[in-house]
Design a protein around this motif. Structure first.
Motif, PDB file in Angstrom:
ATOM      1  N   GLY A   8       0.850  -1.357   0.068  1.00  0.00           N
ATOM      2  CA  GLY A   8      -0.203  -0.032  -0.239  1.00  0.00           C
ATOM      3  C   GLY A   8       0.798   1.078  -0.063  1.00  0.00           C
ATOM      4  N   GLN A   9       0.488   2.293   0.584  1.00  0.00           N
ATOM      5  CA  GLN A   9       1.117   3.342   0.556  1.00  0.00           C
ATOM      6  C   GLN A   9       2.280   3.456   1.773  1.00  0.00           C
ATOM      7  OE1 GLN A   9      -1.295   7.241   1.646  1.00  0.00           O
ATOM      8  NE2 GLN A   9       0.218   8.372   0.922  1.00  0.00           N
ATOM      9  N   ILE A  10       3.467   4.077   1.415  1.00  0.00           N
ATOM     10  CA  ILE A  10       4.591   3.798   2.484  1.00  0.00           C
ATOM     11  C   ILE A  10       4.558   5.256   3.010  1.00  0.00           C
ATOM     12  CG2 ILE A  10       6.990   3.389   2.451  1.00  0.00           C
ATOM     13  CD1 ILE A  10       5.394   1.045   1.228  1.00  0.00           C
ATOM     14  N   ALA A  11       5.009   4.892   4.487  1.00  0.00           N
ATOM     15  CA  ALA A  11       5.320   6.021   5.258  1.00  0.00           C
ATOM     16  C   ALA A  11       6.328   5.626   6.089  1.00  0.00           C
ATOM     17  CB  ALA A  11       3.949   6.312   6.125  1.00  0.00           C
ATOM     18  N   ILE A  12       7.077   6.923   6.503  1.00  0.00           N
ATOM     19  CA  ILE A  12       8.381   6.520   7.414  1.00  0.00           C
ATOM     20  C   ILE A  12       8.223   7.826   8.461  1.00  0.00           C
ATOM     21  CG2 ILE A  12       9.950   7.633   5.864  1.00  0.00           C
ATOM     22  CD1 ILE A  12      12.034   5.565   7.187  1.00  0.00           C
ATOM     23  N   THR A  13       8.528   7.605   9.729  1.00  0.00           N
ATOM     24  CA  THR A  13       8.374   8.657  10.743  1.00  0.00           C
ATOM     25  C   THR A  13       9.852   9.066  10.641  1.00  0.00           C
ATOM     26  OG1 THR A  13       9.120   7.306  12.599  1.00  0.00           O
ATOM     27  CG2 THR A  13       6.844   7.427  12.234  1.00  0.00           C
ATOM     28  N   PRO A  14       9.798  10.388  11.016  1.00  0.00           N
ATOM     29  CA  PRO A  14      11.212  11.166  10.989  1.00  0.00           C
ATOM     30  C   PRO A  14      12.228  10.567  11.705  1.00  0.00           C
ATOM     31  CG  PRO A  14       9.699  12.919  11.086  1.00  0.00           C
ATOM     32  CD  PRO A  14       8.789  11.551  11.329  1.00  0.00           C
ATOM     33  N   THR A  15      11.631  10.139  13.094  1.00  0.00           N
ATOM     34  CA  THR A  15      12.784   9.366  13.711  1.00  0.00           C
ATOM     35  C   THR A  15      13.302   8.333  13.273  1.00  0.00           C
ATOM     36  OG1 THR A  15      11.459  10.323  15.648  1.00  0.00           O
ATOM     37  CG2 THR A  15      13.191   8.677  16.324  1.00  0.00           C
ATOM     38  N   ALA A  16      12.599   7.310  12.479  1.00  0.00           N
ATOM     39  CA  ALA A  16      12.893   5.987  12.069  1.00  0.00           C
ATOM     40  C   ALA A  16      13.906   6.384  10.753  1.00  0.00           C
ATOM     41  CB  ALA A  16      11.693   5.270  11.718  1.00  0.00           C
ATOM     42  N   LEU A  17      13.614   7.399   9.970  1.00  0.00           N
ATOM     43  CA  LEU A  17      14.439   7.643   8.811  1.00  0.00           C
ATOM     44  C   LEU A  17      15.628   8.108   9.463  1.00  0.00           C
ATOM     45  CD1 LEU A  17      14.764   8.149   5.764  1.00  0.00           C
ATOM     46  CD2 LEU A  17      13.580  10.733   6.236  1.00  0.00           C
ATOM     47  N   GLU A  18      15.752   8.921  10.440  1.00  0.00           N
ATOM     48  CA  GLU A  18      17.079   9.356  10.777  1.00  0.00           C
ATOM     49  C   GLU A  18      17.954   8.271  11.423  1.00  0.00           C
ATOM     50  OE1 GLU A  18      18.679  11.973  14.449  1.00  0.00           O
ATOM     51  OE2 GLU A  18      16.849  12.448  13.940  1.00  0.00           O
ATOM     52  N   ILE A  55      -1.174 -13.009   6.815  1.00  0.00           N
ATOM     53  CA  ILE A  55      -1.027 -12.701   5.436  1.00  0.00           C
ATOM     54  C   ILE A  55      -2.251 -13.359   4.705  1.00  0.00           C
ATOM     55  CG2 ILE A  55       0.336 -13.713   3.390  1.00  0.00           C
ATOM     56  CD1 ILE A  55       2.862 -12.983   5.212  1.00  0.00           C
ATOM     57  N   GLU A  56      -2.531 -14.654   5.354  1.00  0.00           N
ATOM     58  CA  GLU A  56      -3.725 -15.522   5.093  1.00  0.00           C
ATOM     59  C   GLU A  56      -4.972 -14.985   5.140  1.00  0.00           C
ATOM     60  OE1 GLU A  56      -3.397 -19.562   6.016  1.00  0.00           O
ATOM     61  OE2 GLU A  56      -1.240 -19.586   5.715  1.00  0.00           O
ATOM     62  N   MET A  57      -5.187 -14.210   6.470  1.00  0.00           N
ATOM     63  CA  MET A  57      -6.358 -13.944   6.975  1.00  0.00           C
ATOM     64  C   MET A  57      -6.696 -12.292   7.148  1.00  0.00           C
ATOM     65  SD  MET A  57      -6.870 -16.806   9.724  1.00  0.00           S
ATOM     66  CE  MET A  57      -8.682 -16.974   9.633  1.00  0.00           C
ATOM     67  N   GLY A  58      -5.626 -11.537   6.467  1.00  0.00           N
ATOM     68  CA  GLY A  58      -5.937 -10.134   6.512  1.00  0.00           C
ATOM     69  C   GLY A  58      -5.459  -9.320   7.859  1.00  0.00           C
ATOM     70  N   GLY A  59      -4.826  -9.767   8.680  1.00  0.00           N
ATOM     71  CA  GLY A  59      -4.364  -9.157   9.884  1.00  0.00           C
ATOM     72  C   GLY A  59      -3.018  -8.197   9.659  1.00  0.00           C
ATOM     73  N   ARG A  60      -2.910  -7.509  10.708  1.00  0.00           N
ATOM     74  CA  ARG A  60      -1.753  -6.586  10.840  1.00  0.00           C
ATOM     75  C   ARG A  60      -0.213  -7.431  10.713  1.00  0.00           C
ATOM     76  NH1 ARG A  60       0.574  -2.816  15.506  1.00  0.00           N
ATOM     77  NH2 ARG A  60       1.237  -1.434  14.458  1.00  0.00           N
ATOM     78  N   THR A  76       5.273  -1.870   9.981  1.00  0.00           N
ATOM     79  CA  THR A  76       3.890  -2.546  10.233  1.00  0.00           C
ATOM     80  C   THR A  76       3.118  -2.257   8.914  1.00  0.00           C
ATOM     81  OG1 THR A  76       2.883  -0.338  10.950  1.00  0.00           O
ATOM     82  CG2 THR A  76       3.533  -1.787  12.618  1.00  0.00           C
ATOM     83  N   THR A  77       2.351  -3.439   8.402  1.00  0.00           N
ATOM     84  CA  THR A  77       1.327  -3.229   7.410  1.00  0.00           C
ATOM     85  C   THR A  77      -0.002  -3.467   7.967  1.00  0.00           C
ATOM     86  OG1 THR A  77       2.998  -3.911   5.582  1.00  0.00           O
ATOM     87  CG2 THR A  77       0.848  -4.272   5.099  1.00  0.00           C
ATOM     88  N   GLU A  78      -0.818  -2.603   7.839  1.00  0.00           N
ATOM     89  CA  GLU A  78      -2.275  -2.413   8.220  1.00  0.00           C
ATOM     90  C   GLU A  78      -3.089  -3.661   7.506  1.00  0.00           C
ATOM     91  OE1 GLU A  78      -3.093  -0.470  10.784  1.00  0.00           O
ATOM     92  OE2 GLU A  78      -1.089   0.043  10.544  1.00  0.00           O
ATOM     93  N   PRO A  79      -4.050  -4.133   8.350  1.00  0.00           N
ATOM     94  CA  PRO A  79      -4.615  -5.111   7.968  1.00  0.00           C
ATOM     95  C   PRO A  79      -5.394  -5.083   6.630  1.00  0.00           C
ATOM     96  CG  PRO A  79      -5.286  -4.762  10.276  1.00  0.00           C
ATOM     97  CD  PRO A  79      -4.278  -3.747   9.710  1.00  0.00           C
ATOM     98  N   ASP A  80      -5.803  -3.858   6.087  1.00  0.00           N
ATOM     99  CA  ASP A  80      -6.451  -3.771   4.780  1.00  0.00           C
ATOM    100  C   ASP A  80      -5.421  -3.471   3.678  1.00  0.00           C
ATOM    101  OD1 ASP A  80      -5.668  -1.412   5.318  1.00  0.00           O
ATOM    102  OD2 ASP A  80      -7.692  -0.467   5.289  1.00  0.00           O
ATOM    103  N   ARG A  81      -4.130  -3.674   3.980  1.00  0.00           N
ATOM    104  CA  ARG A  81      -3.126  -3.562   3.109  1.00  0.00           C
ATOM    105  C   ARG A  81      -2.792  -2.167   2.337  1.00  0.00           C
ATOM    106  NH1 ARG A  81      -2.475  -7.118   6.290  1.00  0.00           N
ATOM    107  NH2 ARG A  81      -2.334  -9.503   5.438  1.00  0.00           N
ATOM    108  N   THR A  82      -3.559  -1.176   2.929  1.00  0.00           N
ATOM    109  CA  THR A  82      -3.324   0.209   2.408  1.00  0.00           C
ATOM    110  C   THR A  82      -2.242   0.917   2.831  1.00  0.00           C
ATOM    111  OG1 THR A  82      -4.754   1.280   4.198  1.00  0.00           O
ATOM    112  CG2 THR A  82      -6.109   0.319   2.202  1.00  0.00           C
ATOM    113  N   THR A  83      -1.665   0.819   3.625  1.00  0.00           N
ATOM    114  CA  THR A  83      -0.472   1.673   4.572  1.00  0.00           C
ATOM    115  C   THR A  83       0.364   0.540   4.945  1.00  0.00           C
ATOM    116  OG1 THR A  83      -2.101   3.164   4.808  1.00  0.00           O
ATOM    117  CG2 THR A  83       0.213   3.456   5.869  1.00  0.00           C
TER     118      THR A  83
END
Length: 92
Positions: A8-18, A55-60, A76-83
């Motif tokens: 899905g859409q990729i995000a990264i927090t500033p702290t993790a990027l650093e 992966i099989e059942m759509g969880g986080r 983390t990948t959200e259960p709906d795989r959007t983010t």
């Protein structure tokens, strides 16, 4: 390479990027490990099995990677795989 799930859409927090920049590790390499099912060495066997079921059942899906300087980053990948988010433990 066949990925195990969509990111899905990729995000990264500033702290993790650093933290990744300080370790000279690209966010793309962390995301590639995550999407190929390498959950990192910091997860218990139970957490790894939870990811397989998710992966099989759509969880986080959660991965945890210890960086060379001792810091851990989560993916983390959200259960709906959007983010998918790269973040530090304790960040929301």
């Amino acid at each position: 390479m066949k990925t195990m799930f969509p990111l899905g859409q990729i995000a990264i927090t500033p702290t993790a990027l650093e933290a990744l920049q300080q370790a000279n590790i690209s966010p793309d390499s962390i995301l590639q490990r995550h999407v190929l099912g390498d959950w990192g060495d910091d997860l218990s066997d139970g957490d790894k099995k939870t990811n397989e079921l998710a992966i099989e059942m759509g969880g986080r899906i959660l991965s945890a990677y210890k960086l060379p300087h001792g810091t851990t980053v989560w993916v983390t990948t959200e259960p709906d795989r959007t983010t998918t988010t790269i973040l530090m433990p304790g960040e929301n």
